[in-house]
Scaffold this motif. Structure first.
Motif: not given
Length: 802
Positions: A289-290, A292-294, A296-297
């Motif tokens: 999840v971490r 994927e968030e990175t 996406e940013q």
């Protein structure tokens, strides 16, 4: 000839077919036909050389052609036919199998620079459909439907793919074991116990996988043998068939028992270590999840930089392509090298069979549809050219560059309705919402052609294309139109140019709603009442049009209706503004029951699909699909006839979830609508189209309530924005005072309502509030009198709103 079981090769407990002739092993391949045994067969009294040949799993006998051996480095190359879409069908592509990866290219020359797609065989499923076709899928994300030139060629590819898959799985398992062992060692755990457990689990998983494959394939072979046995008459071959069924059943029973034992052992181990694996899995999920968030940013930052770069440079040359060039790149549609065959559009061929009886206008379509005009009667169907009586303007004053602190205005507006936010003209464009509504008629020639159609389904295709064309002018239009004042009107008289007259009136202020009525001398009438529900969400602005659009054709008496999709303005606070359209449109013929379902795909940065994509199907009242529509809402729409369709649930290669089952389309399609390529919208003129540039042009005989008489809008067009802001506040305050006076008058006559509020008894000037007989909605319908009042110059009943 018999089946033997070899215990000195991997995978364990796998049966192989052996044909012994004299002292040599003439053939040694997997009994299920999935692969062959590499290396040499050494046995006292036998030759060391092993001939390799393929086994047909359906017949259970040796076939003559030899299976191919991959080139050095486990690489296998060749031509295959890949399914692309229903328009082009199978296309010849160059495939390369190397290091457990199957990649394909359009030509061999592309191998050095452009790969069109890749599948990892370690997680892929290989299925055989018929004699020449097979499918490779990795679980739904990627699926290749392939066809070989012959059954022998297909068997060669299947053999090479199975070998490459087995090697990739082994390499992946070994690397996975090594990685897990290192991780456990770093955590200072009991290395021996975990490594032994992991190795045991890996072996059991491999046994399960092997047994599962064998059960599936032996089960299929057994079923075929049983089917053949049922059709065999009692005779000489009955004994052979029964013997074959017995062998298949024995193999199936042995494999099933082995799988059951492996499952029992695996279950015991899994229960003993389930809690540890759950904790490790949860840690992996959190890390994923971490990541994927990175990612996406980073993707958003890349998207912002890319748009900023495009905004700082000149317009791409693709917008200036010639009308016949449909293969040029389109801004915002992604890199051409990343596009698959499904993302491309081609112009119609000149020898296309008769399709829609009314030809597309080459002046509008932007493609070479004139090549089919001779077959479908261009001279007979084309509308007569009429010279305009006046020359319309082609430019407006350039937009001034005013700086504005957007956050100071927007930070207190989150969650409020857009119509209640006091916006300066800095966010606007010099057009009112009534004029933007009239821009739906940019491609009114589509309705002219629809009025001439004899077939209602073909007519529906043009109506659907018209519903899509109304969004083509919004791709760069990030400016907000002026909110019309209550009672404000706008007329668009294009009888001599295009044969129609249009009238819009603001019939309600809270909620804001505008009524629109168009009458054409070419056999159609268009009416609509659109109310906007808009919400500011901080990062984006959603605009949801409410209301129904109606189109009635005089000759056929067909009545069509549809609704608009949601418009989203992104990057409100930070970044470059951009527009997206998303949702679904259902165009319904209330007379025949025919309907067209259109789907506007929302933009996604991670999608490889075409940006601003629109797909749709045209079906009759029984649900049978007759035409398929595809294209983009900012460029063009293509249509192709469906030769055969089957009712069902749709699929990946069907109709984008339209629920119509498998469709077989004609190999060619025509461009039913295309943007006007002769005109390039300029940023300094608010990206207005050629029609939009003329909407605010003053004319004689306008009503006193016409939008072109609005002073704040006129001042903004002239570049005097400070004066326009002051005038805008004056008009809005005047409108509020008039409304308060109207409410007091209503309260004096009828008294207050039960909740203590006052009823606004405003009535529209040219439209009457009534119930629509087809949809049951309460709407405003034109009651007549406007054009007669214009001819007489009698505007005494018009209110003073400016």
């Amino acid at each position: 000839k018999s089946y033997i079981r070899l215990f000195n090769v991997r995978p364990w407990s796998k049966y192989y077919w052996v044909a012994l002739e004299g002292t040599e092993a003439a053939g040694l391949v997997a009994a299920d036909g999935s692969g062959r045994l590499d290396g040499e067969l050494k046995r006292p009294g036998l030759s060391n050389s092993v001939g390799r040949s393929s086994l047909s799993p359906r017949a259970g006998v040796m076939s003559e052609p030899k299976a191919p051996t991959p080139t050095p480095g486990d690489t296998y190359k060749g031509w295959l036919f890949k399914w692309t879409n229903y328009i082009k069908g199978y296309q010849r592509r160059w495939f390369v199998l190397s290091n457990g990866l199957l990649s394909y290219y359009r030509t061999q020359a592309e191998m050095g620079h452009t790969c069109r797609g890749t599948i990892n065989l370690a997680t892929a499923n290989i299925a055989v459909e018929d004699s020449c076709n097979f499918v490779i899928s990795n679980g739904g994300a990627q699926t290749y439907h392939l066809k070989a030139s012959s059954e022998v060629e297909r068997q060669r590819w299947i053999t090479a793919l199975e070998l490459a898959k087995a090697k990739a799985v082994r390499m992946q398992a070994e690397s996975g074991e090594s990685h897990i062992a290192e991780s456990i060692h770093q955590c200072k755990c009991d290395d021996r116990m975990y490594i032994s457990t992991l190795r045991t689990l890996g072996n059991k998983v491999e046994d399960l996988s092997t047994c599962n494959d064998l059960i599936a394939k032996h089960g299929s072979a057994l079923q075929r043998s049983l089917s053949e046995l049922e059709g065999v008459r009692l005779g000489g071959d009955a004994g052979d068939k029964i013997r074959q069924v017995t062998e298949r059943a024995t193999l199936f029973r042995i494999t099933s028992n082995a799988m059951i034992n492996a499952c029992r052992d695996f279950l015991a181990l899994a229960q003993a270590h389930s809690k540890r694996w759950q904790k490790a899995l949860q840690a992996e999920r959190e890390q994923r999840v971490r990541l994927e968030e990175t990612l996406e940013q980073l993707a958003k930052q890349h998207n912002h930089l890319e748009r900023a770069f495009r905004g700082a440079t000149v317009l791409p040359a693709s917008l200036a392509n010639t009308p016949g060039d449909s293969k040029g790149s389109v801004p915002g549609k992604g890199d051409v090298s990343d596009e698959d065959d499904e993302n491309e559009f081609f112009d119609a061929m000149e020898d296309v069979p008769e399709f829609i009886t009314v030809p597309a206008d080459p002046k509008r379509s932007g493609s070479n549809v004139s090549g089919i005009s001779s077959e479908i009667g261009m001279d007979e169907q084309s509308p007569q050219e009429v010279e305009p009586v006046r020359k319309r303007r082609t430019r407006i004053p350039d937009k001034p560059n005013y700086s504005l602190n957007l956050w100071s205005i927007m930070k207190n507006c989150i969650g409020k309705e857009l119509s209640k936010i006091p916006m300066p003209v800095n966010f606007n464009e010099p057009l009112s919402m009534l004029q933007r509504l009239s821009e739906d008629l940019e491609y009114s020639d589509l309705l002219d052609k629809a009025a001439k159609c004899q077939n209602p389904l073909e007519q529906l295709c043009y109506v659907a294309a018209f519903s899509v064309s109304s969004y083509s002018t919004t791709v760069h239009r990030t400016g907000k139109p002026f909110n019309p004042l209550l009672g404000e009107t706008f007329e668009l008289d294009r009888v001599k140019e295009s044969g129609y007259r249009s009238l819009c009136e603001q019939v309600s202020h809270h909620p804001p709603a505008a009524a629109h009525h168009v009458i054409s001398e070419r056999g159609w009438t268009l009416r609509q009442e659109i109310a906007l529900a808009s919400k500011f969400r901080g990062k984006y602005l959603s605009i949801m049009p409410l209301g129904t659009i109606h189109c009635i054709f005089e000759k056929s008496n067909n009545h069509y209706s549809w609704k608009k999709v949601t418009t989203t303005v992104h990057n409100i606070i930070v970044g470059k503004l951009w527009i997206d359209q998303s949702g679904e449109i259902d165009v319904v013929n209330h007379c025949t029951g025919d309907h067209c379902h259109l789907k506007f795909a929302p933009y996604s940065y991670f999608s490889r699909d075409v940006a601003r994509k629109v797909t749709g199907v045209v079906s009759d009242k029984d649900g049978k699909v007759h035409f398929v529509l595809s294209g983009t809402w900012d460029e063009k729409m293509e249509v192709s006839r469906v030769m055969q369709s089957s009712r069902g649930g749709g699929g990946e290669n069907g109709t984008d979830g339209a629920g119509t089952g498998a469709l077989e389309e004609e190999p060619t399609s025509i461009v039913i609508w295309g943007i006007e390529r002769e005109f390039l919208p300029r940023q300094t003129m608010y990206y207005f189209s050629s029609l939009a540039l003329t909407l605010n042009e003053p004319e004689e005989g306008m009503a006193p309530t016409d939008s072109r008489r609005r002073p704040d809008q006129r001042l903004m067009e002239q570049g005097r924005w400070e004066e326009a802001n002051a005038e805008k506040q004056r008009l809005e305050e005047k409108q509020r005072s008039v409304r308060r006076e109207r409410e007091r008058e209503a309260a004096r006559v009828a008294g207050p309502t039960e909740d203590g509020t006052h009823q606004d008894n405003y009535k529209a000037q040219w439209f009457e509030r009534t119930e629509d007989p087809n949809t049951g909605e309460v709407t405003h319908i034109y009651q007549g009198g406007y054009w007669e009042a214009k001819e007489q110059g009698s505007w005494g009943t018009c209110p003073d709103i400016f």
